[in-house]
Design an enzyme around this catalytic site. Sequence first.
Site, PDB file in Angstrom:
ATOM      1  N   TYR A  24       8.633  10.489   4.409  1.00  0.00           N
ATOM      2  CA  TYR A  24       7.455  11.295   4.123  1.00  0.00           C
ATOM      3  C   TYR A  24       6.879  12.053   5.309  1.00  0.00           C
ATOM      4  O   TYR A  24       6.003  12.899   5.132  1.00  0.00           O
ATOM      5  CB  TYR A  24       6.383  10.405   3.484  1.00  0.00           C
ATOM      6  CG  TYR A  24       6.811   9.927   2.114  1.00  0.00           C
ATOM      7  CD1 TYR A  24       6.691  10.765   1.011  1.00  0.00           C
ATOM      8  CD2 TYR A  24       7.385   8.674   1.950  1.00  0.00           C
ATOM      9  CE1 TYR A  24       7.111  10.345  -0.235  1.00  0.00           C
ATOM     10  CE2 TYR A  24       7.804   8.253   0.698  1.00  0.00           C
ATOM     11  CZ  TYR A  24       7.672   9.085  -0.391  1.00  0.00           C
ATOM     12  OH  TYR A  24       8.101   8.676  -1.628  1.00  0.00           O
TER      13      TYR A  24
ATOM     14  N   PHE B  67      -0.567   0.676  -4.951  1.00  0.00           N
ATOM     15  CA  PHE B  67      -0.882   1.458  -6.157  1.00  0.00           C
ATOM     16  C   PHE B  67       0.348   2.231  -6.611  1.00  0.00           C
ATOM     17  O   PHE B  67       1.307   2.344  -5.891  1.00  0.00           O
ATOM     18  CB  PHE B  67      -2.046   2.413  -5.902  1.00  0.00           C
ATOM     19  CG  PHE B  67      -1.914   3.258  -4.666  1.00  0.00           C
ATOM     20  CD1 PHE B  67      -1.198   4.445  -4.698  1.00  0.00           C
ATOM     21  CD2 PHE B  67      -2.498   2.863  -3.472  1.00  0.00           C
ATOM     22  CE1 PHE B  67      -1.077   5.232  -3.553  1.00  0.00           C
ATOM     23  CE2 PHE B  67      -2.392   3.631  -2.320  1.00  0.00           C
ATOM     24  CZ  PHE B  67      -1.669   4.820  -2.372  1.00  0.00           C
TER      25      PHE B  67
END
Length: 411
Positions: free
Chosen positions: A122, A411
């Site tokens: 990322y 999450f």
Amino acid sequence: MTELRVLRKDDRDRWYGTLERAFGGAGEPPRKRELLDELTEPDRSLGAWDGEECVGTAGAFSFRLSVPGGSLVPAAGVTMVSVAATHRRRGLLRSMMRRQLDDVRERGEPMAVLTASEPDIYGRFGYGLATNCLAMEIDTTRVRLASLPEAADAVELRYASPADPEVGRAIEDVYARAVTRRPGMLARQPGWERLQLLDPPEERAGASALQCVLARRDGEVTGFALFHVTGEADMAGAKSVVRVRDVYAGDPASYAALWRFLCEIDLTWTVSVGNCPVDDPVLHLLSDVRRCALRVRDITYARPVDVGGALAARAYRAPVDVVLDVRDAFCPWNEGRWRLSGDAQGAVCARTGDAADLALTVRELGSAYLGGVTLRALADAGRVTELRPGALAEASLAFGSDVAPWLPHGF
């Protein structure tokens, strides 16, 4: 020739199937999958389709992120990202990241955050390591809690059922009060409190059902602990492990009392903690941290999507007036020079034509944003360039936080 589109109701099972296969093929327990379906935001969930086959997934949750100063900033919680192994190296991830960040910008969310299964992926999309977490294996046969606050003896501890709605509300109230006291935490949207208390038998790995203890002072719930206990034993007797899921408290006495309880449960030898802040106060209550097998790992990667909005949304530890020359190849609207002026009361950040004091990429801004990574450390790694003498020391101090940022759950 793949098509990128938001999640449709009749695509959901194939979309989740692609995601689960990418992460090893083991599906979620039915109760957890049902709740995740409820929490998933279809209009923020992307699928890449090769004909009728789903070959890529990416999603986001609408969160509010606590930042230095205590404000809650709208943030996209990037999640459920995968590309089918048969369709790698075709630009699918890049196209999903492009579409997603454009959408985050349109929604007016200045920040995006994620947890990375592979951190190397990322950085090229502007995400920088922003928080770490601490894991511990406390040997309670050799380690005790020492120097507890005197008021800890007056804290009332009682078992409570995590399935009791009233207990759930008390737990969530304690959590909500903790959010603004530490950067990096998430103000949970409705429904997330159920996910945190979910206890599928398939995920217990032989341990007990989820147990809960509430702490009270003067009749008010001031903290809680959620944990499992294993039933391990050998020829010498019981040697069970207390697997801690969460410990929160609003005051030092309640926090110490909860940790003392966890470390003194009968027939247990070890307290195992998978995720706590790197500056957790319990470190200063333990008699011997060497026998606690401390391990630090990365957890949150952060990215400013709107540099001006993100930097203006937080407070600063010391007065700062600095011009940042920001490079952002993936989101070019952030490119250029920004003047940041702020202090503990707030900040403004706007474009400027003035000469730059520091040069860095948006990735470094993401790392420093929550106060857990210093601009000085990034400069020493060659990732921030000082253009005005003294600017680095000024900005590095200002971006810091009195408490380490932390993400308490995924999450």
